[in-house]
Scaffold this active site. Structure first.
Site, short mmCIF file in Angstrom:
data_model
loop_
_atom_site.label_atom_id
_atom_site.label_comp_id
_atom_site.label_asym_id
_atom_site.label_seq_id
_atom_site.Cartn_x
_atom_site.Cartn_y
_atom_site.Cartn_z
N HIS A 1 -7.20 -4.05 10.37
CA HIS A 1 -7.02 -3.90 8.92
C HIS A 1 -5.81 -4.70 8.43
O HIS A 1 -4.91 -5.04 9.20
CB HIS A 1 -6.94 -2.42 8.50
CG HIS A 1 -5.67 -1.70 8.82
ND1 HIS A 1 -5.60 -0.32 8.83
CD2 HIS A 1 -4.43 -2.13 9.15
CE1 HIS A 1 -4.37 0.05 9.13
NE2 HIS A 1 -3.64 -1.04 9.34
N GLU B 1 -9.59 -1.28 5.32
CA GLU B 1 -10.14 -0.90 6.61
C GLU B 1 -11.43 -1.66 6.92
O GLU B 1 -12.15 -2.07 6.00
CB GLU B 1 -10.44 0.62 6.62
CG GLU B 1 -9.23 1.52 6.35
CD GLU B 1 -8.35 1.72 7.59
OE1 GLU B 1 -8.23 0.78 8.41
OE2 GLU B 1 -7.77 2.81 7.72
N ASN C 1 -6.97 -1.91 14.46
CA ASN C 1 -8.40 -2.01 14.12
C ASN C 1 -8.69 -3.25 13.25
O ASN C 1 -9.78 -3.39 12.73
CB ASN C 1 -8.89 -0.73 13.42
CG ASN C 1 -8.26 -0.53 12.04
OD1 ASN C 1 -7.34 -1.26 11.65
ND2 ASN C 1 -8.76 0.44 11.30
N ASP D 1 0.83 -1.21 0.00
CA ASP D 1 0.00 0.00 0.00
C ASP D 1 0.86 1.26 0.00
O ASP D 1 2.07 1.21 0.23
CB ASP D 1 -0.99 -0.01 1.19
CG ASP D 1 -0.31 -0.33 2.52
OD1 ASP D 1 0.92 -0.30 2.60
OD2 ASP D 1 -1.04 -0.59 3.50
P1 PGA Z 1 2.32 -1.23 12.33
O1 PGA Z 1 1.12 -1.29 11.31
O2 PGA Z 1 3.31 -2.26 11.87
O3 PGA Z 1 2.86 0.17 12.18
O4 PGA Z 1 1.78 -1.53 13.67
C1 PGA Z 1 0.57 -2.51 10.99
C2 PGA Z 1 -0.59 -2.26 10.05
O5 PGA Z 1 -1.27 -1.25 10.24
O6 PGA Z 1 -0.81 -3.07 9.15
#
Ligand code: PGA
Length: 242
Positions: free
Chosen positions: A138, A143, A136, A67
């Protein structure tokens, strides 16, 4: 899911780096899916160290990051492209031509998403996808919500996701783009194997919902229960609610 729990974040990083290095040894032309974010930083450091020690050769590896933010150039210091440059690409011998990224500054974002989907297909698909889980639930920037999109697409980021990425924008959440481009859940699911990495107490609830909860678009990571080859690399804290 194949769940592997380690004592520390460092042990998780060593295990995931070992998994990637092994996959490259078995298939030097590996197509590797990558993720930005705080979690894989230790894994990328470990891979750089293994490269420096002559233990792994990335010269024939192709990468696709999952992404990118929309509305900023790849050269923007807050972009995932720059994040990957700093934490990984600059320290290994990946051929820059084999590094693939969504361009959030493309004139037509729909065309850009189609281009990316086709590029993955043309590369023969992703062999091994590294993946994080958001607090959350995702995956990539897919999302939680009433529906998910299968293909690479443009998304509106949730407030919590923007807050959690504020560090990339000098801690100023108002500067975090409101939109992003992401591989869809179908794109992610076409990867032949998926290595999910989650560390720290703050991920424990999302991990539990992903592994034990019902399969629901409100927890995109729960869909991983349907993919036959998911490995989950956790430290004790992230596994504490399993
Ligand atoms: P993070 O993000 O590694 O910064 O915790 C993980 C994600 O949001 O997929």
């Amino acid at each position: 899911m194949d769940i592997r729990v380690f004592e520390t974040d460092a042990e998780v990083a060593a295990a995931v780096a070992g998994r990637v290095a092994e996959a490259i040894r078995a298939r030097p032309t590996l197509v590797l899916g990558l993720a930005a974010g705080g979690t894989p930083v230790a894994t990328y450091a470990e891979l750089r160290a293994r490269f420096a020690a002559g233990q792994v050769d990335f010269s024939h590896v192709t990468t696709f990051n999952i992404d990118e933010f929309a509305g900023i150039e790849p050269s923007h210091p807050g972009s995932f492209r720059q994040f990957m440059q700093v934490h990984f690409f600059s320290g290994v011998n990946i051929d820059p031509h084999r590094i693939h990224f969504l361009d959030g500054s493309a004139a037509d974002l729909e065309v850009e998403c189609d281009r990316y989907e086709k590029a993955i297909e043309n590369a023969g698909g992703i062999d091994l996808q590294l993946l994080g889980i958001g607090t959350n639930g995702h995956i990539g920037f897919n999302e939680p919500g009433p529906a998910l999109v299968a293909r690479t697409h443009r998304v509106r980021l949730h407030a919590i996701t923007r807050r959690e990425n504020a560090a990339l924008f000098s801690g100023d959440v108002s500067r975090v783009p409101r939109e992003a481009l992401t591989m869809g859940v179908g794109t992610i699911f076409r990867a032949r194997a998926i290595a999910v990495v989650a560390t720290g107490q703050r991920k424990a609830a999302a991990v539990a919902r992903a592994v034990l909860g019902p399969i629901t678009t409100h927890v995109p990571a729960s869909l991983l229960q349907l993919h036959g080859r998911v490995e989950l690399y956790l430290d004790r804290a992230a596994a504490s609610r399993l």
